[in-house]
Structure formats: C-alpha cells, structure tokens
Design an enzyme around this catalytic site. Sequence first.
Site, PDB file in Angstrom:
ATOM      1  N   GLU A  12       0.822  -1.208   0.000  1.00 10.87           N
ATOM      2  CA  GLU A  12       0.000   0.000   0.000  1.00 10.87           C
ATOM      3  C   GLU A  12       0.861   1.265   0.000  1.00 10.87           C
ATOM      4  OE1 GLU A  12      -3.948  -1.341   2.465  1.00 10.87           O
ATOM      5  OE2 GLU A  12      -2.085  -1.222   3.592  1.00 10.87           O
ATOM      6  N   GLY A  78     -12.616  -2.732   1.983  1.00 11.00           N
ATOM      7  CA  GLY A  78     -13.710  -3.407   1.293  1.00 11.00           C
ATOM      8  C   GLY A  78     -14.885  -2.444   1.166  1.00 11.00           C
ATOM      9  N   MET A 192      -9.485  -2.784   8.775  1.00 16.06           N
ATOM     10  CA  MET A 192      -9.091  -3.427  10.027  1.00 16.06           C
ATOM     11  C   MET A 192      -8.201  -2.566  10.932  1.00 16.06           C
ATOM     12  SD  MET A 192      -8.520  -7.253   8.425  1.00 16.06           S
ATOM     13  CE  MET A 192      -8.416  -8.081  10.013  1.00 16.06           C
ATOM     14  N   GLU A 193      -8.064  -1.278  10.630  1.00 10.44           N
ATOM     15  CA  GLU A 193      -7.142  -0.462  11.442  1.00 10.44           C
ATOM     16  C   GLU A 193      -7.659   0.932  11.816  1.00 10.44           C
ATOM     17  OE1 GLU A 193      -6.050  -1.637   8.300  1.00 10.44           O
ATOM     18  OE2 GLU A 193      -5.197  -3.477   9.140  1.00 10.44           O
ATOM     19  N   ASP A 216     -12.026  -4.439  -2.925  1.00 10.60           N
ATOM     20  CA  ASP A 216     -12.975  -5.554  -3.030  1.00 10.60           C
ATOM     21  C   ASP A 216     -14.305  -5.086  -2.455  1.00 10.60           C
ATOM     22  OD1 ASP A 216     -11.078  -6.091  -0.455  1.00 10.60           O
ATOM     23  OD2 ASP A 216     -13.161  -6.517   0.007  1.00 10.60           O
TER      24      ASP A 216
HETATM   25  N1  ADE Z   1      -9.545  -4.423   3.687  1.00  8.35           N
HETATM   26  C1  ADE Z   1      -9.712  -4.596   2.367  1.00  8.35           C
HETATM   27  N2  ADE Z   1     -10.732  -5.444   2.120  1.00  8.35           N
HETATM   28  C2  ADE Z   1     -11.217  -5.823   3.317  1.00  8.35           C
HETATM   29  C3  ADE Z   1     -12.248  -6.693   3.724  1.00  8.35           C
HETATM   30  N3  ADE Z   1     -12.975  -7.357   2.836  1.00  8.35           N
HETATM   31  N4  ADE Z   1     -12.454  -6.865   5.059  1.00  8.35           N
HETATM   32  C4  ADE Z   1     -11.697  -6.196   5.959  1.00  8.35           C
HETATM   33  N5  ADE Z   1     -10.697  -5.377   5.630  1.00  8.35           N
HETATM   34  C5  ADE Z   1     -10.461  -5.178   4.317  1.00  8.35           C
END
Ligand code: ADE
Length: 248
Positions: A12, A78, A192-193, A216
């Site tokens: 990243e 995501g 997640m952060e 995604d």
């Molecule tokens: N970061 C990128 N895609 C993710 C996902 N599907 N779930 C959690 N963190 C993400």
Amino acid sequence: MTTAILSALAQEQQGLAHALDQRQTITHAGRQFEVGALHGQPVVLALSGIGKVAAATTTAALIERFGAQRLVFTGVAGGMGADVHVGDVVVAKQFLQHDMDARPLFARWQVPGYATPAFDCDPSLTRDLLQAAQDCVATAGSWQEPMLAGLQLRAHCGLIASGDQFIVSAQTSHLICQDLQTAGYQPLAVEMEGAAIAQTCADYAVPFAAVRTISDRADDNAHVDFPAFVNAVASRYAQHIIAHWLQH
Ligand code: ADE
C-alpha cells in the site's frame, strides 16, 4: 511539522517509500520506520501490519518516538455502501469499531470512556485529502491499468467501519451494514485499522485523516479481489493522492 504516513501493508505504501528523500531507516517496537522528506516536507513512513492493536501501537510510536504532529493513513478497504465500487476512493469522515460490543454494560459499538461510538477525523485534513482523492479518480483512467479499464471511478467521504475481521462474505457484510444502519450509521467501507488509529490520535489530540481505495466489495470474492488489487494498483493510488495532498 512532521507528517506520519501510515499503511498496514508494504504494497500500500511502496511507491511513497521509493520517493522518500534523505531516507533513514529506524527499527523501533519491532517495526521499521522510514524517516525522510517527501516533496520537501518532513515525513515518517510506517507499516502497522494488520489489525487494530498493531495499528494503535504503531500510531503511539509515531507520536511518542517520532514526534508526528499529524497522521494520515493510506491503504485499501472493502466497499460496503451500495454505490462504492472497486477502484473508488473513500476518504473517512468518521470511524467506528464494528466489533466493539460491551453490552449490556455499554451501548453497542461504544468504546467505554469516550463520548460517542464514532471518532471524527480532522475536518481540514479530510477536506484536503478528499480534493486529492477527487483529482486521483479523475486521472486514474489515463494510467492504462487493465484492472481499472472501463470503470467510472468516484471519490466518497463518510463513515468507515473497522474490526479485527477480514470480511469475505456478502452475508456478513450485509449484517454489519444493516446493524449499523438501524442506529443511523451508513458505513461506506470496512477495514481493520482505522478506528484504532482514530482513537489513539484522539487520545493524543493529534489530527488524523484517512484515505482508502476500494480493493474488493467485502463479499464472497474478496479473498481473490483483495490481493489482486493490492499488488497491482494500491501503491499508485497512495502515491498520487499523497503527492497531490502534500503539494496543495
Ligand atoms: N480491507 C480490504 N478489504 C477488506 C475486507 N474485505 N475486510 C476487511 N478489511 C479489508
């Protein structure tokens, strides 16, 4: 003013690391921090690794050890909002932890000890990042990147949900989304952060903003879409957005 630029993964941030002038690598708290200058401004680059605890300890180190006076996160997420697609960019207005649940002692998503479940990003940094994100999506069509071909890319600004969970099912994504919507929250993306960094920056009163490119849709194909996007284009977005942001 020292700016910290934080990402979870090397992919990243690698373009920014290569562009760093007077680069000096310092190992601290089990991580490598890259100190130097980007576009003439003092910066420290760091990789937190994945998850809220790693993000929080890295943020504290950036502030305590490296004197960061403002912090920007750049990475992927995501997509959760109905109109938030792969290749779009989401600039965070607020973060909350979708996996925080201390009921019945505290309200759902409430981090005990704080005023509200959601942590606000710095309005002025966020406005400038959004402008950089808008410029990025307007030019990304000319990158000749096959993954982005034919996409109508957009920049969004809103709530991002964070949790220690990689979301790989449309059902889970809908559940998180629906739950939050019942309380009036409209999450645009999940990662997640971010909420951990926002909470740590709030503790230290350090301005924070974050930009996330959608890798995604947090659905049943996320485990395939995520690595493909991260390896192909994530760093390019970061380079473009951060360069634009530092120079304006
Ligand atoms: N970061 C990128 N895609 C993710 C996902 N599907 N779930 C959690 N963190 C993400």
